[in-house]
Motif scaffolding. Sequence first.
Motif, PDB file in Angstrom:
ATOM      1  N   GLY A   6      -7.236  10.150   2.341  1.00 55.32           N
ATOM      2  CA  GLY A   6      -6.337  11.252   2.624  1.00 55.32           C
ATOM      3  C   GLY A   6      -4.859  10.931   2.585  1.00 55.32           C
ATOM      4  O   GLY A   6      -4.067  11.711   2.076  1.00 55.32           O
ATOM      5  N   PHE A   7      -4.473   9.803   3.134  1.00 47.88           N
ATOM      6  CA  PHE A   7      -3.056   9.428   3.262  1.00 47.88           C
ATOM      7  C   PHE A   7      -2.999   7.916   3.270  1.00 47.88           C
ATOM      8  O   PHE A   7      -3.985   7.242   3.585  1.00 47.88           O
ATOM      9  N   THR A   8      -1.849   7.386   2.913  1.00 44.62           N
ATOM     10  CA  THR A   8      -1.686   5.938   3.001  1.00 44.62           C
ATOM     11  C   THR A   8      -1.660   5.501   4.463  1.00 44.62           C
ATOM     12  O   THR A   8      -1.674   6.324   5.379  1.00 44.62           O
ATOM     13  N   VAL A   9      -1.615   4.199   4.684  1.00 47.34           N
ATOM     14  CA  VAL A   9      -1.582   3.668   6.045  1.00 47.34           C
ATOM     15  C   VAL A   9      -0.437   4.326   6.806  1.00 47.34           C
ATOM     16  O   VAL A   9       0.662   4.502   6.282  1.00 47.34           O
ATOM     17  N   ALA A  10      -0.721   4.732   8.038  1.00 46.46           N
ATOM     18  CA  ALA A  10       0.277   5.520   8.770  1.00 46.46           C
ATOM     19  C   ALA A  10       0.144   5.306  10.266  1.00 46.46           C
ATOM     20  O   ALA A  10      -0.906   4.886  10.770  1.00 46.46           O
ATOM     21  N   TYR A  11       1.243   5.635  10.961  1.00 51.21           N
ATOM     22  CA  TYR A  11       1.250   5.614  12.417  1.00 51.21           C
ATOM     23  C   TYR A  11       1.727   6.970  12.914  1.00 51.21           C
ATOM     24  O   TYR A  11       2.787   7.463  12.516  1.00 51.21           O
ATOM     25  N   PHE A  12       0.930   7.583  13.794  1.00 50.62           N
ATOM     26  CA  PHE A  12       1.236   8.895  14.357  1.00 50.62           C
ATOM     27  C   PHE A  12       1.634   8.710  15.822  1.00 50.62           C
ATOM     28  O   PHE A  12       0.845   8.245  16.635  1.00 50.62           O
ATOM     29  N   ALA A  13       2.850   9.086  16.137  1.00 47.70           N
ATOM     30  CA  ALA A  13       3.436   8.776  17.438  1.00 47.70           C
ATOM     31  C   ALA A  13       3.117   9.839  18.476  1.00 47.70           C
ATOM     32  O   ALA A  13       3.064  11.035  18.176  1.00 47.70           O
TER      33      ALA A  13
ATOM     34  N   GLY B 152      29.278  17.259   0.293  1.00 48.81           N
ATOM     35  CA  GLY B 152      30.483  16.453   0.374  1.00 48.81           C
ATOM     36  C   GLY B 152      30.326  15.103   1.035  1.00 48.81           C
ATOM     37  O   GLY B 152      31.317  14.359   1.167  1.00 48.81           O
ATOM     38  N   TYR B 153      29.111  14.731   1.458  1.00 48.70           N
ATOM     39  CA  TYR B 153      28.900  13.426   2.083  1.00 48.70           C
ATOM     40  C   TYR B 153      28.756  12.345   1.016  1.00 48.70           C
ATOM     41  O   TYR B 153      28.361  12.614  -0.131  1.00 48.70           O
ATOM     42  N   ARG B 154      29.045  11.127   1.406  1.00 47.57           N
ATOM     43  CA  ARG B 154      28.868   9.956   0.533  1.00 47.57           C
ATOM     44  C   ARG B 154      27.553   9.288   0.944  1.00 47.57           C
ATOM     45  O   ARG B 154      27.497   8.591   1.955  1.00 47.57           O
ATOM     46  N   VAL B 155      26.503   9.511   0.161  1.00 49.04           N
ATOM     47  CA  VAL B 155      25.152   9.140   0.574  1.00 49.04           C
ATOM     48  C   VAL B 155      24.620   7.989  -0.274  1.00 49.04           C
ATOM     49  O   VAL B 155      24.590   8.065  -1.509  1.00 49.04           O
ATOM     50  N   THR B 156      24.178   6.949   0.417  1.00 51.34           N
ATOM     51  CA  THR B 156      23.454   5.844  -0.214  1.00 51.34           C
ATOM     52  C   THR B 156      21.964   6.047   0.071  1.00 51.34           C
ATOM     53  O   THR B 156      21.564   6.126   1.225  1.00 51.34           O
ATOM     54  N   LEU B 157      21.171   6.154  -0.978  1.00 52.41           N
ATOM     55  CA  LEU B 157      19.738   6.382  -0.858  1.00 52.41           C
ATOM     56  C   LEU B 157      18.990   5.067  -1.020  1.00 52.41           C
ATOM     57  O   LEU B 157      19.194   4.340  -1.994  1.00 52.41           O
ATOM     58  N   VAL B 158      18.114   4.769  -0.048  1.00 51.02           N
ATOM     59  CA  VAL B 158      17.287   3.563  -0.081  1.00 51.02           C
ATOM     60  C   VAL B 158      15.825   3.986   0.020  1.00 51.02           C
ATOM     61  O   VAL B 158      15.478   4.832   0.849  1.00 51.02           O
ATOM     62  N   ASP B 159      14.985   3.402  -0.818  1.00 55.75           N
ATOM     63  CA  ASP B 159      13.553   3.684  -0.704  1.00 55.75           C
ATOM     64  C   ASP B 159      12.763   2.504  -1.231  1.00 55.75           C
ATOM     65  O   ASP B 159      13.252   1.687  -2.013  1.00 55.75           O
ATOM     66  N   LEU B 160      11.512   2.441  -0.775  1.00 60.20           N
ATOM     67  CA  LEU B 160      10.597   1.382  -1.184  1.00 60.20           C
ATOM     68  C   LEU B 160      10.053   1.616  -2.591  1.00 60.20           C
ATOM     69  O   LEU B 160       9.731   0.689  -3.312  1.00 60.20           O
ATOM     70  N   SER B 161       9.943   2.894  -2.977  1.00 58.41           N
ATOM     71  CA  SER B 161       9.270   3.282  -4.213  1.00 58.41           C
ATOM     72  C   SER B 161      10.250   3.417  -5.374  1.00 58.41           C
ATOM     73  O   SER B 161      11.152   4.264  -5.343  1.00 58.41           O
ATOM     74  N   ALA B 162      10.046   2.628  -6.413  1.00 59.11           N
ATOM     75  CA  ALA B 162      10.896   2.722  -7.601  1.00 59.11           C
ATOM     76  C   ALA B 162      10.743   4.079  -8.273  1.00 59.11           C
ATOM     77  O   ALA B 162      11.718   4.639  -8.789  1.00 59.11           O
TER      78      ALA B 162
ATOM     79  N   GLU C 230       0.829  -1.202   0.000  1.00 63.71           N
ATOM     80  CA  GLU C 230       0.000   0.000   0.000  1.00 63.71           C
ATOM     81  C   GLU C 230       0.866   1.255   0.000  1.00 63.71           C
ATOM     82  O   GLU C 230       0.622   2.202  -0.750  1.00 63.71           O
ATOM     83  N   VAL C 231       1.882   1.281   0.856  1.00 64.20           N
ATOM     84  CA  VAL C 231       2.765   2.444   0.945  1.00 64.20           C
ATOM     85  C   VAL C 231       3.554   2.631  -0.353  1.00 64.20           C
ATOM     86  O   VAL C 231       3.688   3.748  -0.868  1.00 64.20           O
ATOM     87  N   GLU C 232       4.064   1.537  -0.894  1.00 65.33           N
ATOM     88  CA  GLU C 232       4.819   1.605  -2.140  1.00 65.33           C
ATOM     89  C   GLU C 232       3.961   2.181  -3.260  1.00 65.33           C
ATOM     90  O   GLU C 232       4.398   3.074  -4.009  1.00 65.33           O
ATOM     91  N   ALA C 233       2.727   1.713  -3.382  1.00 63.32           N
ATOM     92  CA  ALA C 233       1.827   2.207  -4.426  1.00 63.32           C
ATOM     93  C   ALA C 233       1.515   3.684  -4.228  1.00 63.32           C
ATOM     94  O   ALA C 233       1.465   4.460  -5.192  1.00 63.32           O
ATOM     95  N   PHE C 234       1.316   4.080  -2.986  1.00 60.21           N
ATOM     96  CA  PHE C 234       0.995   5.485  -2.693  1.00 60.21           C
ATOM     97  C   PHE C 234       2.109   6.404  -3.179  1.00 60.21           C
ATOM     98  O   PHE C 234       1.866   7.411  -3.855  1.00 60.21           O
ATOM     99  N   TYR C 235       3.356   6.058  -2.857  1.00 59.75           N
ATOM    100  CA  TYR C 235       4.462   6.940  -3.229  1.00 59.75           C
ATOM    101  C   TYR C 235       4.822   6.835  -4.705  1.00 59.75           C
ATOM    102  O   TYR C 235       5.290   7.812  -5.305  1.00 59.75           O
ATOM    103  N   ASP C 236       4.596   5.675  -5.319  1.00 60.58           N
ATOM    104  CA  ASP C 236       4.797   5.569  -6.763  1.00 60.58           C
ATOM    105  C   ASP C 236       3.854   6.511  -7.509  1.00 60.58           C
ATOM    106  O   ASP C 236       4.200   7.029  -8.576  1.00 60.58           O
ATOM    107  N   GLU C 237       2.676   6.744  -6.945  1.00 61.05           N
ATOM    108  CA  GLU C 237       1.672   7.580  -7.608  1.00 61.05           C
ATOM    109  C   GLU C 237       1.767   9.059  -7.229  1.00 61.05           C
ATOM    110  O   GLU C 237       1.094   9.895  -7.828  1.00 61.05           O
ATOM    111  N   SER C 238       2.612   9.401  -6.240  1.00 64.63           N
ATOM    112  CA  SER C 238       2.657  10.794  -5.773  1.00 64.63           C
ATOM    113  C   SER C 238       4.081  11.310  -5.679  1.00 64.63           C
ATOM    114  O   SER C 238       4.410  12.135  -4.828  1.00 64.63           O
ATOM    115  N   VAL C 239       4.933  10.853  -6.581  1.00 68.29           N
ATOM    116  CA  VAL C 239       6.355  11.138  -6.470  1.00 68.29           C
ATOM    117  C   VAL C 239       6.656  12.629  -6.638  1.00 68.29           C
ATOM    118  O   VAL C 239       7.469  13.199  -5.907  1.00 68.29           O
TER     119      VAL C 239
END
Length: 275
Positions: A197-204, A73-83, A14-23
């Motif tokens: 309104g938003f994909t599945v979420a947890y509000f702390a 100047g940082y060496r950053v590896t980016l990881v995400d669920l959404s292609a 669900e989260v992956e689909a949400f962000y794929d559609e709202s990039v």
Amino acid sequence: MAHEPEKDIYETHEVEAFYDESVEAEWSRLERHRTEFAVTLRALEDHLPPPPAAVLDVGGGPGRYAIELTRRGYRVTLVDLSAANLELARAKANEAGIELEDVIQANALDLGGLADAAYNAVLLMGPLYHLTDEDARRLAVRQARRKLRAGGVIFAAFITRFAPIRDLAARDPSWAEGRWEYLERLFRTGVHDSGEGFTVAYFAHPDEIEPLMEAEGFATLGVLGCEGVVAGHEDKINVLAGEAWARWVDLNYRLGQDPALWGASDHLLYVGRKT
């Protein structure tokens, strides 16, 4: 209630689909919310080791922070669920004339494809507010911790329990009609699963953040309300420039560290050191 891995799988899709559609909206979100971006960068400036330290950005979306840190100047590896997020990150990095260390599609719950103890800092600024199960949130934190070198720093973001209710009051209070039971459950559990309104979420709740992170092996360096004192009131601040803008960023960074304001912020940033 026992942890249900099959629930994680459902929520992942669900989260992956949400962000794929709202990039594009995800990229522009931090342009609309300049204060959040600028205040968070101040926290990174204060707590990151100097470049060219290795940074792992888990759930970094289209790469707003990854690209900015690489520029510095940082060496950053980016990881995400959404292609789709990662595709846009590559394009934006190319536009900026910078090269990310790596761009990897992966789930924050399974970072086994990355080397352990390889990074000076981990950004976990997204996944924890899409994991409705506490055991899953703890697993994501443990996965991030394993990637940190001894003494490495984590930056973990949370959306506060009160943010969706405040947003609803400002945008569309009539939506609550006929949904009061859902809103009561949202406030009690922090779980958003209405499908609206938003994909599945947890509000702390602000009170749970330090105990969670410390129980998973971090010494707290600070907690920050990323909007400072202007959550929900930032529109006129965000169009400022020059000295006026810089002074408001500084003010909100300092005020955001006051625990009295944490519940009034939309996003909280936890900063901790691996013990």
